[in-house]
Scaffold this active site. Structure first.
Site: not given
Length: 470
Positions: A329-331, A470
């Site tokens: 989810w962060h990248g 993000f």
């Protein structure tokens, strides 16, 4: 539109004035908030206002259909399940296209090339809309909570304001409808706004972002991570500490400003950070870091996977998958996946040690282990690739030598920022109370002085917030 800019200051004065002036007329008030939020979002790229509007319309419509299909049944019928699956599939499909298409397409091409299939397909470049991860997660929480019977559908204009509310739109905190809808139904009284708290949050957020985060980025973090093969062991070690402070100052700074601005508009957003570097375990760290995301992952991913139910191996699987997907989810890159996997393995190890052994580290040792684990894994988060991260970790052990980037000011800022994590909350609240006792003129003067101080100590220009990507 960045918070620490004159453009946003002018925008917020207009938004603040219109918010309170139009509040007696509920429809005009909500339309104004929606227009202000879409203007704020469209400032980045007006093309994506249509995407946000589609997310609003789609999830409001499906939320209503799910509620109708569910009716008053004690458990959701199959029709509601199908509608929920459709709603979530479209939300995740949009997120996947804009955020992960390039990542998965490139990874597939590279895998096929390694297997001997030399393909050169044309990969479309997709621009990532700012904040799509945040408003997508809010939308999913809305339809899921309706499916669970936890909330009732919102009116269309109220839902549009909820999903688009500009202070938290692009980088959180992730707000649930159950937290926001009651504040629309019972608007705040302007005579009792927590002005002192709002000003404290805005000033602290600006100071953390503009002064602390920018200083550490320019003085050591960016130089070390730009050329990972040249840093000495000491520079890598201090840069990992510095980045731990930088990302905290940057992200918590943003959410402080967002919460403070929302308070001035009469809304209270959920807390997102609680001194995370005081944590004595990785589990406690995630209870203190990006708290709204941690709760989202727990309630909408970990528990549906099975949570703590079932055999121990299943619980470990659920922990690992939750953190693995949290990393993704962060990248859209493999180094974020590795970062999430490491945290998943750490949570499993902690749980195993607590359940199967009698080993209990002292509080100081537990803090040292947790802080160093978090700081070193931030290297995977910040590095441009897994290779760069491994190079830095290798040099941490094998590159003695001079460390010109490790200066006294850098060490002092890191030490002061970490020490601030241990300041009792009662002390901060006491200062806030004293500030609230001053008259409006003194409060305004103090806040103005704080802004001047931030401007004087900060660099020329303001870099975008880290979590915008993000």
């Amino acid at each position: 539109m960045l918070f620490p800019t004159l453009t946003f200051a002018v925008f917020f004065v207009i938004a603040f004035t219109g918010n309170w002036w139009l509040r007696p007329n509920r429809t005009l008030w909500l339309l104004f908030l929606l227009a202000a939020s879409w203007t704020f979002y469209g400032w980045w790229d007006a093309r994506f206002v249509g995407l946000l509007a589609f997310a609003v319309a789609w999830n409001w419509l499906l939320g209503g259909l799910i509620a109708a299909a569910r009716g008053g049944a004690p458990s959701p019928p199959s029709g509601a399940r199908v509608l929920l699956a459709l709603a979530v599939a479209v939300d995740l499909g949009l997120l996947g296209w804009f955020k992960y298409y390039g990542f998965f397409a490139t990874s597939l091409v590279n895998l096929l090339r390694d297997l001997g299939f030399d393909l050169s397909p044309r990969i479309v470049h997709v621009t990532l809309p700012v904040g799509i991860s945040f408003f997508t997660f809010q939308a999913i929480s809305y339809v899921v909570d309706i499916f669970r019977g936890a909330i009732r559908p919102m009116r269309p204009l109220e839902f549009a304001v909820y999903l688009s509310f500009f202070p938290q739109l692009v980088a959180g905190p992730i707000v649930r409808a159950s937290e926001f809808a009651p504040q629309l139904a019972n608007p705040a009284d302007p005579r009792f706004l927590p002005m002192a708290e709002a000003f404290r949050l805005i000033f602290s957020g600006l100071f953390k972002k503009v002064v602390i985060s920018s200083f550490l980025a320019s003085e050591i973090v960016d130089p070390v991570f730009a050329v990972p093969g040249e840093a000495s062991s000491l520079e890598v070690l201090v840069a990992s500490y510095a980045y731990a402070v930088q990302i905290y100052a940057d992200f918590s700074g943003y959410t402080d400003i967002a919460i403070g601005c929302a308070l001035l508009l009469g809304f209270r957003l959920p807390q997102n950070f609680d001194a995370p570097y005081r944590a004595r375990s990785v589990r406690e760290f995630w209870r203190r870091w990006h708290m709204t995301l941690s709760r989202w992952l727990r309630d909408y991913l970990y528990i549906p996977l099975g949570g703590n139910r079932g055999p121990r191996a299943f619980v470990y699987r659920n922990l690992f998958l939750t953190m693995l997907l949290g990393g993704l989810w962060h990248g859209a890159a493999w180094h974020f996946v590795v970062w999430g996997a490491l945290h998943g393995l750490a949570l499993i190890a902690e749980r195993h040690l607590q359940e199967r052994t009698a080993w209990r580290p002292s509080p100081v040792l537990a803090w040292l282990l947790t802080f160093h684990f978090v700081s070193l894994t931030w290297i995977f988060f910040r590095a441009e690739s897994i290779g760069d991260a491994l190079t830095l970790l290798g040099r941490l052990l094998t590159a003695p030598g001079d460390a010109p980037l490790v200066t006294t000011p850098v060490l002092a800022v890191i030490a002061a920022a970490l020490a601030a994590q241990f300041v009792p909350e009662s002390f901060t609240l006491r200062l806030q109370w004293l500030y609230s006792r001053a008259g409006p003129a003194l409060q305004a003067a103090g806040f103005a002085f704080g802004l001047v101080l931030v401007d004087a100590l900060g660099p020329e220009g303001v870099a975008p917030f880290i979590y915008f990507q993000f």
